[in-house]
Design a protein around this motif. Structure first.
Motif, PDB file in Angstrom:
ATOM      1  N   HIS A 103       9.058 -45.666 -76.965  1.00  0.00           N
ATOM      2  CA  HIS A 103       9.660 -44.844 -75.913  1.00  0.00           C
ATOM      3  C   HIS A 103      11.018 -44.313 -76.342  1.00  0.00           C
ATOM      4  O   HIS A 103      11.395 -43.180 -76.044  1.00  0.00           O
ATOM      5  CB  HIS A 103       9.846 -45.653 -74.623  1.00  0.00           C
ATOM      6  N   ILE A 104      11.778 -45.186 -77.028  1.00  0.00           N
ATOM      7  CA  ILE A 104      13.164 -44.822 -77.348  1.00  0.00           C
ATOM      8  C   ILE A 104      13.233 -43.938 -78.590  1.00  0.00           C
ATOM      9  O   ILE A 104      13.878 -42.890 -78.590  1.00  0.00           O
ATOM     10  CB  ILE A 104      14.015 -46.093 -77.566  1.00  0.00           C
ATOM     11  N   CYS A 138       4.979 -42.485 -74.757  1.00  0.00           N
ATOM     12  CA  CYS A 138       4.472 -43.599 -73.973  1.00  0.00           C
ATOM     13  C   CYS A 138       3.026 -43.810 -74.387  1.00  0.00           C
ATOM     14  O   CYS A 138       2.145 -43.067 -73.951  1.00  0.00           O
ATOM     15  CB  CYS A 138       4.543 -43.302 -72.481  1.00  0.00           C
ATOM     16  N   PRO A 139       2.770 -44.827 -75.238  1.00  0.00           N
ATOM     17  CA  PRO A 139       1.418 -45.007 -75.779  1.00  0.00           C
ATOM     18  C   PRO A 139       0.354 -45.196 -74.688  1.00  0.00           C
ATOM     19  O   PRO A 139      -0.778 -44.783 -74.852  1.00  0.00           O
ATOM     20  CB  PRO A 139       1.536 -46.260 -76.645  1.00  0.00           C
ATOM     21  N   ALA A 140       0.729 -45.805 -73.553  1.00  0.00           N
ATOM     22  CA  ALA A 140      -0.259 -46.064 -72.510  1.00  0.00           C
ATOM     23  C   ALA A 140      -0.464 -44.851 -71.615  1.00  0.00           C
ATOM     24  O   ALA A 140      -1.303 -44.863 -70.724  1.00  0.00           O
ATOM     25  CB  ALA A 140       0.183 -47.260 -71.666  1.00  0.00           C
ATOM     26  N   LYS A 141       0.316 -43.805 -71.850  1.00  0.00           N
ATOM     27  CA  LYS A 141       0.221 -42.557 -71.077  1.00  0.00           C
ATOM     28  C   LYS A 141       0.493 -42.772 -69.601  1.00  0.00           C
ATOM     29  O   LYS A 141      -0.250 -42.312 -68.732  1.00  0.00           O
ATOM     30  CB  LYS A 141      -1.171 -41.926 -71.256  1.00  0.00           C
ATOM     31  N   CYS A 149       1.553 -49.476 -69.040  1.00  0.00           N
ATOM     32  CA  CYS A 149       2.743 -49.370 -69.866  1.00  0.00           C
ATOM     33  C   CYS A 149       3.692 -50.505 -69.520  1.00  0.00           C
ATOM     34  O   CYS A 149       4.090 -50.661 -68.366  1.00  0.00           O
ATOM     35  CB  CYS A 149       3.436 -48.034 -69.614  1.00  0.00           C
ATOM     36  N   MET A 150       4.065 -51.298 -70.533  1.00  0.00           N
ATOM     37  CA  MET A 150       4.895 -52.480 -70.261  1.00  0.00           C
ATOM     38  C   MET A 150       6.318 -52.110 -69.866  1.00  0.00           C
ATOM     39  O   MET A 150       6.974 -52.842 -69.128  1.00  0.00           O
ATOM     40  CB  MET A 150       4.914 -53.407 -71.476  1.00  0.00           C
ATOM     41  N   VAL A 151       6.791 -50.969 -70.332  1.00  0.00           N
ATOM     42  CA  VAL A 151       8.119 -50.512 -69.909  1.00  0.00           C
ATOM     43  C   VAL A 151       8.061 -50.188 -68.425  1.00  0.00           C
ATOM     44  O   VAL A 151       8.945 -50.530 -67.644  1.00  0.00           O
ATOM     45  CB  VAL A 151       8.564 -49.263 -70.705  1.00  0.00           C
ATOM     46  N   LYS A 197      15.101 -40.786 -72.335  1.00  0.00           N
ATOM     47  CA  LYS A 197      16.547 -40.736 -72.598  1.00  0.00           C
ATOM     48  C   LYS A 197      17.042 -42.067 -73.154  1.00  0.00           C
ATOM     49  O   LYS A 197      18.235 -42.366 -73.115  1.00  0.00           O
ATOM     50  CB  LYS A 197      17.295 -40.421 -71.293  1.00  0.00           C
ATOM     51  N   GLY A 198      16.112 -42.908 -73.623  1.00  0.00           N
ATOM     52  CA  GLY A 198      16.523 -44.211 -74.106  1.00  0.00           C
ATOM     53  C   GLY A 198      17.267 -44.150 -75.421  1.00  0.00           C
ATOM     54  O   GLY A 198      17.052 -43.249 -76.231  1.00  0.00           O
ATOM     55  N   ARG A 199      18.175 -45.140 -75.620  1.00  0.00           N
ATOM     56  CA  ARG A 199      18.907 -45.238 -76.886  1.00  0.00           C
ATOM     57  C   ARG A 199      18.702 -46.638 -77.437  1.00  0.00           C
ATOM     58  O   ARG A 199      18.484 -47.579 -76.688  1.00  0.00           O
ATOM     59  CB  ARG A 199      20.395 -44.968 -76.664  1.00  0.00           C
TER      60      ARG A 199
END
Lengths: 623, 237, 162
Positions: free
Chosen positions: A545-546, A551-554, A458-460, A499-501
């Motif tokens: 995510h936001i 989360c696509p990568a799980k 996951c890049m995030v 909790k992202g905005r």
């Protein structure tokens, strides 16, 4: 040991060593690099020692524990000379057979050979293995032939020839000209032309000058310098002496990070042996030039790898960087002109001097000459250390040398330059590896860490990981760096927890900008790169995510949902036993009764993934 | 004297000084927190950023520790500089939302909101207290400890600052006034450094005028006679 | 630690203030932490103020002012290990030992530390215990690995926090 007091002495000694070594002598080399330590090479070495003691009294079979061979994924590695038969994943139980069959009778043990994962074809000799074929190991190659604790081995492969040439056939200005002509750029991450640095240091006023070798190698995922220092310490020493002579320095330091005990040990042994032979210390080889080296140990601080912080640490101060309005080549260690270079940069010097700048400059691209050692790690089949000519593409490194992505997964990105670098996506995989090209796309060469990522990364999470690292390692002096990395990490954590905005992405860019522009040193100056580069190339992943809390990568735990599929559950109960929160309940199957499918209580579930790991029936699903 | 320009205006500075000092003397307003003329510049707060154009190359840098050089062009209010200062101010305010000085400075810089989660710290980590204590007073009582976002200014071992002479220099120099010093009866306390010292009484006027520990240190250093400080400064003059 | 023991270490470095980090590391190796008295003694012998020594002692991760356990469990958090799931290993050890990174178990047997790269990236995720490397770790292997270092058969629980 005798003391060599002229280049003729050196040649004679080298000749003596070589005359005791038959080119067809059977030698068993076992890789003693740290990677192989972790896979148990000690036991293999001990097994060989025992066998040789018992069986090989007069055969003249030698055992050599060498430096890192680079193919760490396949360790322990054993190469049988003179044919260079390459055995991988060797166990102590294999040792007797290797000795009796291969060493004594020349028979190949098929089971220990490298097998091509796609074709199943077995490869016998080292140079035919795909991992090594595209490499150009002018710096790293000698590791396989040298026992780092024996200077004779280094001399046997031509070591210190460049030093004799430099001291007796070249003037300091000539040496600097040659290094400039070769366009050797700093291998520690800065990429600054070494020859120019040497020249500035030489021309700086003052009689006392210092040279430093930066072996702090703080980038997580990078271990090239470690393997060079552990495996071929003399190559670094030789480079330093040549550099010191060119600059006019009598005193040098090698600063080794404290997490590298074997490197510290081996460089210490190398220095002692070099001194004993007269290749270091007073009146080197009778040239009249004196230069000696002290070892300085790091204390466990990434920021101390920054050149001014490193110098502060050597001086006995806290490892905080200082402003470089006056460069360290003019005022550095103890306010004297100081030339600091990375381990790999120093190791390139003897090659340039003995082969010549013209030869060297033929390798690589216009702006980046020579080779670079990379640590190819992460989601790639052939993890290890690779040395490639500058200009080779990322695709060649990842697929042809690295063997592609394991488990049939898809390539997603490769991260270069450590925490100061950025992620390069699939669309740019044909990018030639070169200082300037990598910087252009928002990453950098850095010290050489190359981390391959696949669809399950996951890049995030990657951005969060690096920002956390930098926040911890920041010295904390500058508001922009200390608070900037802290707040970026805070925001990334919120995004990873659902909790992202939307405005968070703008805040990240602003914080990234100020951290880069307003901070004193390169830690702050490059800190936003992992965030900004992942935002640039993987913005949709952030948005997932936001906006969709997915989360696509799980990977991001708070966004995962673990569920047991009732149709596949056999009620064995393993998951319930493994669950740390006792969140799984069900009726276990008994001898005659089927039992009932197990269920995860979502309130108690902490998304640790133990159930997924323990289930042998693929009954646990993650969304 | 070194000649250069600030915002287009020609100025002069002594060799060895830095842009900020010259600018402030000449009447230019550059926000700053960790600069104080009594100690060496440190460059921690990053508020004093300016753009410096030297030999055709421009970079943003702190002005407190940039040495004056012939012919440089300094810009104190470029778009880039103002933007950077605002975000830094916002970060400082998020760290120490209760500081009055920070609130005033923020308003004057146009920072009206703090987007980040507010901490409840009071120290802005400018380091002035320790720098004065080390460089001017020579007591070496306090210093920064730890690293990164755990960095803080504390006495060694987070216990009583045993080298502190309670001179009050740190109290005076702290830009956000978070170091307090109080006197009660014959005791002087600096709570932040967990330091309480007994005061000496003047033989003449009977006032408690300075801590014993401090006076003893001065006596030792200056090799003064044992009864030198029996009389306080006021009574002596 | 006695004054003469400390003095001996300082003398090994010719009483040079610039060797402060090496001196502290040698004491750390011997005592498994830096006792307050040691720092004060060093200050006396080197003529260095204690506030500076304390600053250096808290700046570097290799140094600790609180006693470390008999066995140091170091989980590598380097990028390669992270990508291969190092965080889950830390979480599992946290559960098994009941301590967080930087803490020591009540019986002083284990200290958990995270390190920003051990340089063994090919074998990741890696855990080093007392200098021994355990490669290709997984949460499931944690219990078995720790067992080798347990002081007695009693299992550490979440209540045994230092």
């Amino acid at each position: 040991m005798i003391k060599l007091s002229s280049p003729q002495d050196l040649d004679q000694y080298r000749y003596q060593i070589l005359s005791h070594r038959r080119p067809d002598q059977p030698v068993i080399t076992v890789c003693g690099g740290t990677g192989c330590h972790a896979s148990g090479c000690h036991a293999v070495v001990d097994a060989f020692k025992k066998v040789l003691q018992e069986k090989a009294s007069d055969n003249g079979v030698a055992l050599r524990v060498t430096g890192c061979h680079g193919f760490c994924e396949r360790g322990p590695l054993v190469v049988v000379h003179p044919k260079k038969i390459f055995y991988q994943k060797v166990k102590p139980e294999d040792v007797l057979e290797i000795f009796e069959e291969t060493v004594l009778n020349g028979k190949i043990l098929e089971g220990l050979l490298y097998e091509h994962p796609a074709t199943g074809k077995k490869v016998v000799f080292e140079e035919e293995i795909p991992f090594y074929q595209k490499q150009k190991r002018i710096i790293f190659g000698n590791n396989g032939s040298i026992d780092p604790t024996r200077i004779e081995d280094y001399l046997a492969v031509g070591g210190y020839r460049a030093l004799a040439k430099a001291l007796f056939s070249m003037k300091p200005e000539e040496i600097i000209r040659e290094v400039k002509k070769a366009n050797l750029r700093g291998r520690g991450g800065g990429g600054f032309p070494a020859g120019l640095k040497w020249e500035q240091c030489r021309n700086a006023p003052g009689a006392t000058k210092y040279v430093i070798c930066n072996a702090d190698e703080g980038d997580p995922g990078a271990y090239m310098d470690r393997s060079l220092l552990e495996g071929n310490p003399h190559s670094v020493l030789e480079g330093m002496v040549i550099g010191a002579y060119a600059i006019g320095s009598q005193e040098g330091y090698i600063f080794v990070r404290h997490e590298y005990p074997l490197a510290l040990e081996n460089i210490g042994i190398a220095i002692q042996q070099a001194r004993e032979l007269g290749l270091l210390g007073r009146d080197i080889l009778g040239s009249g030039f004196s230069f000696d080296i002290k070892i300085s140990r790091g204390g466990g601080a990434f920021v101390a790898g920054e050149s001014t912080a490193l110098m502060a640490t050597i001086e006995g101060n806290v490892g905080e960087p200082r402003a470089k309005h006056i460069h360290t080549v003019v005022s550095g260690l103890y306010d004297k002109p100081t030339n600091l270079n990375n381990v790999e940069t120093w190791a390139n010097v003897p090659v340039i001097i003995s082969e010549g700048a013209d030869w060297y400059a033929k390798i690589g691209t216009e702006g980046s000459k020579g080779t670079k050692i990379f640590s190819l790690v992460g989601k790639v089949n052939n993890t290890g250390l690779v040395e490639v000519p500058m200009g080779i593409t990322l695709r060649e490194i990842v697929y042809e040398i690295g063997g592609g992505i394991p488990d049939g997964k898809r390539f997603k990105a490769v991260q270069t330059g450590g925490p100061s670098g950025g992620c390069i996506p699939e669309s740019m995989i044909d990018l030639p590896v070169d200082f300037d090209r990598l910087t252009e796309v928002g990453s950098m060469m850095g010290s050489g860490g190359m981390i391959v990522m696949d669809e399950s990364t996951c890049m995030v999470d990657v951005a969060k990981y690096f920002t956390n690292f930098l926040k911890d390692e920041s010295c904390g002096k500058c508001t922009s760096c200390r608070e900037g990395t802290k707040r970026m990490h805070e925001i990334l954590t919120e995004i990873s927890e659902g909790k992202g905005r939307p405005e968070h992405l703008d805040w990240l860019e602003e914080l990234g900008w100020v951290t880069m522009e307003a901070s004193l040193c390169a830690l702050g100056g490059t800190a936003p790169n992992p965030v900004l580069s992942t935002l640039k190339y993987f913005r949709q992943e952030y948005e997932e995510h936001i906006l969709n809390k997915r989360c696509p990568a799980k990977v991001c735990r708070a966004l995962l949902h673990y569920r047991i599929l009732p149709d596949l559950c056999t009620s064995c109960g393993r998951c319930a036993k493994a669950c740390p929160e006792k969140a799984i309940t069900g009726v276990p199957k008994k001898k005659k009764e089927k039992g009932e499918p197990f269920v995860i209580d979502q309130q108690k579930c902490i998304q640790c993934g133990m159930c997924l790991e323990t289930c042998k029936f693929n009954a646990v699903e993650v969304q | 004297m070194v000649s250069f320009t600030i915002d287009g205006q020609p100025v002069e500075g002594k060799e060895g000084t830095h842009i900020l000092e010259v600018a402030l003397d000449a009447g230019f307003e550059i926000p700053h927190l960790c600069y104080n003329e009594s100690v060496k510049p440190y460059g921690a707060c990053r508020l004093c950023l300016v753009e410096v154009n030297r030999k055709g190359r421009s970079r943003m840098t702190t002005s407190c520790n940039y040495p004056v050089m012939e012919g440089i062009e300094v810009f104190t209010r470029s778009e880039k500089v103002l933007r950077a200062r605002r975000i830094i101010m916002e970060l400082l305010l998020a760290m120490c939302p209760g500081d009055k000085l920070l609130q005033e400075m923020a308003l004057s810089m146009g920072v009206h909101e703090v987007r980040f989660k507010k901490d409840d710290k009071d120290c802005i980590l400018c380091g002035l207290c320790a720098r004065v204590c080390d460089e001017v007073v020579g007591a070496h009582a306090i210093q920064f400890a730890f690293r990164g976002d755990r960095r803080e200014m504390i006495p060694p071992f987070q216990e009583e600052a045993t080298q502190c002479i309670a001179c009050g220099a740190c109290v005076v120099v702290c830009p956000v006034n978070v170091i307090g010093m109080k006197e009660e009866g014959d005791e002087r306390t600096i709570p932040r450094w967990k330091r309480t010292l007994k005061m000496k009484q003047c033989k003449v006027c009977g006032n408690y005028f300075a801590p014993w520990f401090q006076l003893e240190k001065f006596r030792e250093k200056a090799k003064l006679p044992k009864d030198f400080f029996d009389t306080c400064y006021t009574c002596r003059s | 630690m006695t004054h003469s023991e400390i003095d001996a270490i300082i003398e090994r470095y010719e009483n040079k203030p610039s060797s402060i980090l090496a001196i502290l590391q040698d004491i750390q190796t011997k005592e498994k932490y830096l006792p307050k008295e040691a720092l004060e003694r060093i200050g006396e012998k080197l003529g260095m103020p204690v506030n500076k020594i304390y600053r250096i002692a808290t700046f570097y991760r290799a140094l600790s002012l609180t006693p470390r356990g008999r066995h140091e469990v170091c989980v590598c958090m380097g990028t390669a290990c992270h990508v291969r799931g190092a965080q889950r290993i830390v979480d599992q050890i946290k559960l098994e030992l009941g301590i967080r990174p930087g803490e020591t178990t009540k019986d002083r047997n284990f200290t958990l530390e995270t390190v920003n790269c051990l340089g063994v990236c090919a074998a990741g995720p890696v855990v080093a215990i007392d200098g021994q490397y355990f490669g290709k770790m997984s949460p499931a292997k944690v219990d078995g690995t720790l067992k080798k270092f347990r002081s007695d058969k009693k299992k550490e629980g979440a209540n045994d926090k230092a």
